[in-house]
Motif scaffolding. Structure first.
Motif, PDB file in Angstrom:
ATOM      1  N   GLN A   1       6.038  -1.124 -10.279  1.00 53.31           N
ATOM      2  CA  GLN A   1       6.353  -0.123  -9.258  1.00 53.31           C
ATOM      3  C   GLN A   1       7.503  -0.606  -8.365  1.00 53.31           C
ATOM      4  O   GLN A   1       8.395   0.174  -8.007  1.00 53.31           O
TER       5      GLN A   1
ATOM      6  N   GLU B   1       0.805  -1.221   0.000  1.00 55.52           N
ATOM      7  CA  GLU B   1       0.000   0.000   0.000  1.00 55.52           C
ATOM      8  C   GLU B   1       0.842   1.276   0.000  1.00 55.52           C
ATOM      9  O   GLU B   1       0.295   2.372  -0.155  1.00 55.52           O
TER      10      GLU B   1
ATOM     11  N   MET C   1       1.051  -3.933 -12.380  1.00 54.60           N
ATOM     12  CA  MET C   1       1.410  -2.592 -11.919  1.00 54.60           C
ATOM     13  C   MET C   1       2.295  -2.654 -10.675  1.00 54.60           C
ATOM     14  O   MET C   1       3.288  -1.929 -10.572  1.00 54.60           O
ATOM     15  N   PHE C   2       1.928  -3.522  -9.718  1.00 56.78           N
ATOM     16  CA  PHE C   2       2.717  -3.631  -8.490  1.00 56.78           C
ATOM     17  C   PHE C   2       4.155  -4.065  -8.804  1.00 56.78           C
ATOM     18  O   PHE C   2       5.116  -3.546  -8.233  1.00 56.78           O
TER      19      PHE C   2
ATOM     20  N   CYS D   1       6.723   5.745  -5.004  1.00 55.18           N
ATOM     21  CA  CYS D   1       7.130   5.910  -6.401  1.00 55.18           C
ATOM     22  C   CYS D   1       7.105   7.384  -6.801  1.00 55.18           C
ATOM     23  O   CYS D   1       7.803   7.795  -7.735  1.00 55.18           O
ATOM     24  N   GLU D   2       6.310   8.174  -6.102  1.00 54.81           N
ATOM     25  CA  GLU D   2       6.312   9.628  -6.326  1.00 54.81           C
ATOM     26  C   GLU D   2       7.541  10.251  -5.683  1.00 54.81           C
ATOM     27  O   GLU D   2       8.241  11.050  -6.292  1.00 54.81           O
TER      28      GLU D   2
ATOM     29  N   ASP E   1       2.424   3.503  -4.314  1.00 53.18           N
ATOM     30  CA  ASP E   1       2.047   4.724  -5.032  1.00 53.18           C
ATOM     31  C   ASP E   1       2.788   5.934  -4.478  1.00 53.18           C
ATOM     32  O   ASP E   1       3.366   6.738  -5.226  1.00 53.18           O
ATOM     33  N   GLU E   2       2.766   6.059  -3.163  1.00 55.72           N
ATOM     34  CA  GLU E   2       3.381   7.219  -2.514  1.00 55.72           C
ATOM     35  C   GLU E   2       4.888   7.263  -2.735  1.00 55.72           C
ATOM     36  O   GLU E   2       5.453   8.306  -3.090  1.00 55.72           O
TER      37      GLU E   2
END
Length: 279
Positions: free
Chosen positions: A49, A16, A45-46, A22-23, A19-20
């Motif tokens: 990433q 979880e 996608m996972f 990878c930014e 996303d954060e």
């Protein structure tokens, strides 16, 4: 295996968080740790990433299901799969628990190995098998346990005997020392002092759940408590500063909250280093 900078602080990566991070990865996080079992077969996608992060950041692997103390034959195919994962993502650090989790099947829990001379030799021989396959030094973690059936020596004697027989490195889990000291009635700092400094590769720190006054469950689901922070400080003073990972496996708060605990580790490292320089 070479960890050049010892003043490092890491965080266990959860799906979880992808996303954060990878930014952007906060500067307080110097490395990530993952269980290879949770990521080896991940695609889509996972998987993309994860690969993006491993290409840019330092990763350690801390396994869950090697079952190094099991009486069953070593699952060499599983170890080959781990090696492929480590090679693919250029990960040098691979650690596992001094326990077992399989027999005729997988038990999905970390069971205590009897503290015996026979077990020492059994575990050490399996560690050498794993090292031959992974082509990496093996790092062994001291574990929390709730019973010690058939023991012929103390936990302290057993851990040291396995490390010496296998000639391997140690992942020193500070919280596990604290948990076991309460559950089994020994002095945590004395145990800590008797760990072999020269074998320590890195450290774990975590929270736990207090079931009763003399029963703590190692959950990794709460904030680190003050006695464990003190034991971490003691560890740095006794054994020197080592890379330290914050484990948080569930009840995971916001990154902002986690960073406060990472900042606490950084602060203890910095204060210890300053004290050593001025001593």
């Amino acid at each position: 295996m070479s960890i050049q900078n010892q003043n490092l602080v890491g965080l266990g990566l959860r799906r979880e968080m992808l996303d954060e991070f990878c930014e952007a990865v906060p500067e307080q996080i110097n490395f990530f740790e993952v269980a290879p079992e949770n990521w080896m077969t991940m695609g889509g996608m996972f998987g993309r990433q994860f690969r993006e992060l491993t290409e840019k950041h330092t990763f350690y692997c801390h396994g869950l299901s090697l079952s190094i103390g099991s009486p069953a034959p070593l699952d060499t195919q599983f170890v080959q799969n781990v090696k492929h994962f480590l090679d693919l993502h250029n990960i040098d650090i691979y650690s596992e628990h001094l326990s077992y989790c399989s027999g005729t099947g997988h038990m999905y829990d970390l069971m205590p190995i009897p503290f015996t001379e026979e077990a020492v030799k059994h575990v050490a021989s399996r560690i050498k098998q794993v090292e031959d396959i992974t082509e990496r030094p093996f790092i062994l973690e001291n574990v929390s346990y709730y019973a010690a059936p058939g023991s012929e020596m103390s936990e302290l004697e057993f851990v040291n005997a396995v490390l010496n027989e296998a000639d391997c490195k140690l992942l020193l889990d500070v919280n596990n020392i604290y948990v076991n000291s309460v559950n089994h009635g020994y002095d945590a700092k004395t145990f800590l002092k008797n760990m072999p400094t020269e074998r320590i590769a890195y450290l774990h720190v975590a929270g736990h759940y207090v079931e009763d006054v003399d029963l703590i469950v190692d959950t990794h689901g709460a904030d680190v408590i003050q006695p464990v922070w003190q034991l971490l400080k003691d560890c740095y003073e006794i054994h020197g500063i080592h890379p330290t990972l914050l484990e948080r496996d569930f009840n995971i708060p916001s990154t902002e909250t986690l960073l406060k605990e990472l900042d606490q580790i950084h602060t203890i490292q910095q204060l210890t280093a300053e004290q050593k320089r001025s001593a």
